[in-house]
Motif scaffolding. Structure first.
Motif, PDB file in Angstrom:
ATOM      1  N   VAL A  90      14.369  -2.994 -11.584  1.00  0.00           N
ATOM      2  CA  VAL A  90      14.319  -2.399 -10.248  1.00  0.00           C
ATOM      3  C   VAL A  90      13.669  -1.035 -10.391  1.00  0.00           C
ATOM      4  N   ASN A  91      12.600  -0.803  -9.635  1.00  0.00           N
ATOM      5  CA  ASN A  91      11.888   0.464  -9.781  1.00  0.00           C
ATOM      6  C   ASN A  91      12.657   1.616  -9.129  1.00  0.00           C
ATOM      7  N   SER A  92      12.128   2.795  -9.206  1.00  0.00           N
ATOM      8  CA  SER A  92      12.834   3.991  -8.728  1.00  0.00           C
ATOM      9  C   SER A  92      12.981   4.034  -7.214  1.00  0.00           C
ATOM     10  N   LEU A  93      12.257   3.161  -6.501  1.00  0.00           N
ATOM     11  CA  LEU A  93      12.361   3.111  -5.044  1.00  0.00           C
ATOM     12  C   LEU A  93      13.316   2.023  -4.566  1.00  0.00           C
ATOM     13  N   VAL A 102       5.265   6.357  -3.658  1.00  0.00           N
ATOM     14  CA  VAL A 102       5.673   6.430  -2.259  1.00  0.00           C
ATOM     15  C   VAL A 102       4.444   6.593  -1.376  1.00  0.00           C
ATOM     16  N   GLU A 103       3.574   7.507  -1.759  1.00  0.00           N
ATOM     17  CA  GLU A 103       2.345   7.723  -1.001  1.00  0.00           C
ATOM     18  C   GLU A 103       1.353   6.615  -1.326  1.00  0.00           C
ATOM     19  N   LYS A 104       0.878   5.942  -0.313  1.00  0.00           N
ATOM     20  CA  LYS A 104      -0.013   4.802  -0.511  1.00  0.00           C
ATOM     21  C   LYS A 104      -1.379   5.262  -0.998  1.00  0.00           C
ATOM     22  N   PRO A 105      -1.870   4.690  -2.103  1.00  0.00           N
ATOM     23  CA  PRO A 105      -3.205   5.053  -2.594  1.00  0.00           C
ATOM     24  C   PRO A 105      -4.291   4.718  -1.573  1.00  0.00           C
ATOM     25  N   ALA A 106      -5.388   5.415  -1.653  1.00  0.00           N
ATOM     26  CA  ALA A 106      -6.511   5.152  -0.753  1.00  0.00           C
ATOM     27  C   ALA A 106      -7.031   3.729  -0.967  1.00  0.00           C
ATOM     28  N   ASP A 107      -7.526   3.142   0.099  1.00  0.00           N
ATOM     29  CA  ASP A 107      -8.104   1.783   0.046  1.00  0.00           C
ATOM     30  C   ASP A 107      -7.095   0.755  -0.460  1.00  0.00           C
ATOM     31  N   GLU A 169       9.717   3.829   8.016  1.00  0.00           N
ATOM     32  CA  GLU A 169       9.821   5.283   8.098  1.00  0.00           C
ATOM     33  C   GLU A 169       9.299   5.989   6.853  1.00  0.00           C
ATOM     34  N   THR A 170       9.317   5.279   5.715  1.00  0.00           N
ATOM     35  CA  THR A 170       9.124   5.961   4.431  1.00  0.00           C
ATOM     36  C   THR A 170       7.894   5.534   3.649  1.00  0.00           C
ATOM     37  N   PHE A 171       7.502   4.267   3.702  1.00  0.00           N
ATOM     38  CA  PHE A 171       6.555   3.737   2.721  1.00  0.00           C
ATOM     39  C   PHE A 171       5.195   3.301   3.267  1.00  0.00           C
ATOM     40  N   GLU A 172       4.907   3.522   4.516  1.00  0.00           N
ATOM     41  CA  GLU A 172       3.592   3.239   5.101  1.00  0.00           C
ATOM     42  C   GLU A 172       3.108   1.798   4.870  1.00  0.00           C
TER      43      GLU A 172
END
Length: 343
Positions: A90-93, A102-107, A169-172
């Motif tokens: 289970v990852n940290s999220l 958490v922040e979605k990478p570009a493209d 709310e959190t992960f786009e």
């Protein structure tokens, strides 16, 4: 009219004293018995033990789960945990699989899959679960897709909807896939305390004791009944015993399914307002009646995977890896056909 000969006021009062004394003794005895009973039940936790037998529990991979103080979730995957055999990470999220930002990478097109044990992947590794297989399928020759495995064993619609709200709310996310795996009552985490939920959230008493018992007239006084259930261990011991004798338990409260459907509908509308795609997935073992009730009137794409003509393992709720690969392939085709993802 005068008093009979030989009867005075003091004599009459003296005659009442034994009656009053007996009444006082009876009342004191009853109160004493209740106090002793309350103490005895509380000392041995008899009420909670009896209540525990009326509930339903999640027992899969307990080492990677934890209780959470949220009455709509009850429990979740424990961030940063893994099973002793290393099969589940289970990852940290709090999602199954490798670490993600958490922040979605570009493209990047981010898909979050939510549901129960079918999504989670029982008895398979992280990379063998169908969300991981879907990510691999979508990225072949193209790239740019993330598929998060948000499956939590035993989660019902209201729990997945709550998890999806947090994700919005959190992960786009760009797309939410809601797998309608389980219906009915939510489970509590096996081996973890459940009493705090009842102590902190009074509505849980009404959900458990959904068929009032007539006891000292309190069945028709819901507020008083709830207060007694919260404050009196003797009263809730009686109530739990009554439910048990009648063969009633947490899972037989039909209101849970109404709550699940309503939660899924609210979530679908919220996602569309946020311009996030939504679709529903039903694994081959789910009946069509589930699809009709959960999706009616929403206009949301629904993929009910069919295993017609295939072996039994393709319709199992916990299929082996090769079936998970088939899931990934078929779901990718559906998403492309519905224009929910790129070509």
């Amino acid at each position: 009219m005068g008093m009979p000969d030989g009867v005075t006021t003091s004599t009459r009062k003296a005659g009442r004293r034994p009656v009053v004394f007996v009444v006082v003794v009876v009342i004191v005895s009853i109160l004493g018995a209740l106090i002793i009973g309350e103490a005895n039940i509380g000392h041995a936790d008899k009420d909670w033990k009896l209540i525990g037998g009326l509930l339903y529990y999640q027992v899969i991979d307990p080492s990677v789960h934890e209780v959470v103080d949220d009455p709509r979730l009850l429990f979740r995957l424990r961030p940063g945990s893994q099973t002793p055999d290393g099969r589940v990470h289970v990852n940290s999220l709090g999602y199954r699989g490798h670490e993600v930002a958490v922040e979605k990478p570009a493209d990047t097109f981010r898909i979050i899959v939510l549901g129960g044990s079918n999504v989670y992947g029982v008895n398979v590794t992280d990379e063998q679960s169908w969300p991981a297989q879907l990510e691999r399928e979508l990225n072949e020759g193209q790239g740019g897709f993330e598929v998060w495995n948000g499956g939590v064993p035993a989660y019902v619609g209201s729990q997945s909807a709550r998890q999806a709200e947090i994700a919005l709310e959190t992960f786009e996310p760009d797309l939410l896939i809601l797998a309608l795996t389980n219906t009915g009552a939510p489970a509590f985490l096996h081996g973890a305390p459940f009493a705090p939920f009842f102590e902190k959230y009074p509505e849980f008493w009404d959900l458990l004791f959904f068929e009032p018992a007539s006891f000292l007239g309190f069945a028709d006084l819901p507020k008083l009944r709830r207060t007694l259930l919260r404050k009196s261990r003797f009263y809730r011991f009686y109530y739990a015993g009554m439910m048990s004798r009648r063969g009633l338990d947490w899972t037989k409260n039909k209101e849970f399914e109404n709550t699940n459907v309503a939660a899924i509908h609210r979530l679908a509308r919220a996602a569309r307002q946020a311009d996030v795609g939504v679709c529903f997935f039903l694994f081959p073992g789910r009946p069509a009646s589930v699809k009709a009730r959960y999706t009616a009137g929403l206009g949301v794409p629904v993929f009910h995977l069919s295993a017609e003509g295939m072996t039994e393992e393709f319709a199992a709720i916990h299929p082996p890896p090769r079936v998970m690969r088939w899931y990934g392939h078929e779901i990718a085709k559906f998403l492309r056909a519905e224009a929910l993802v790129g070509p």
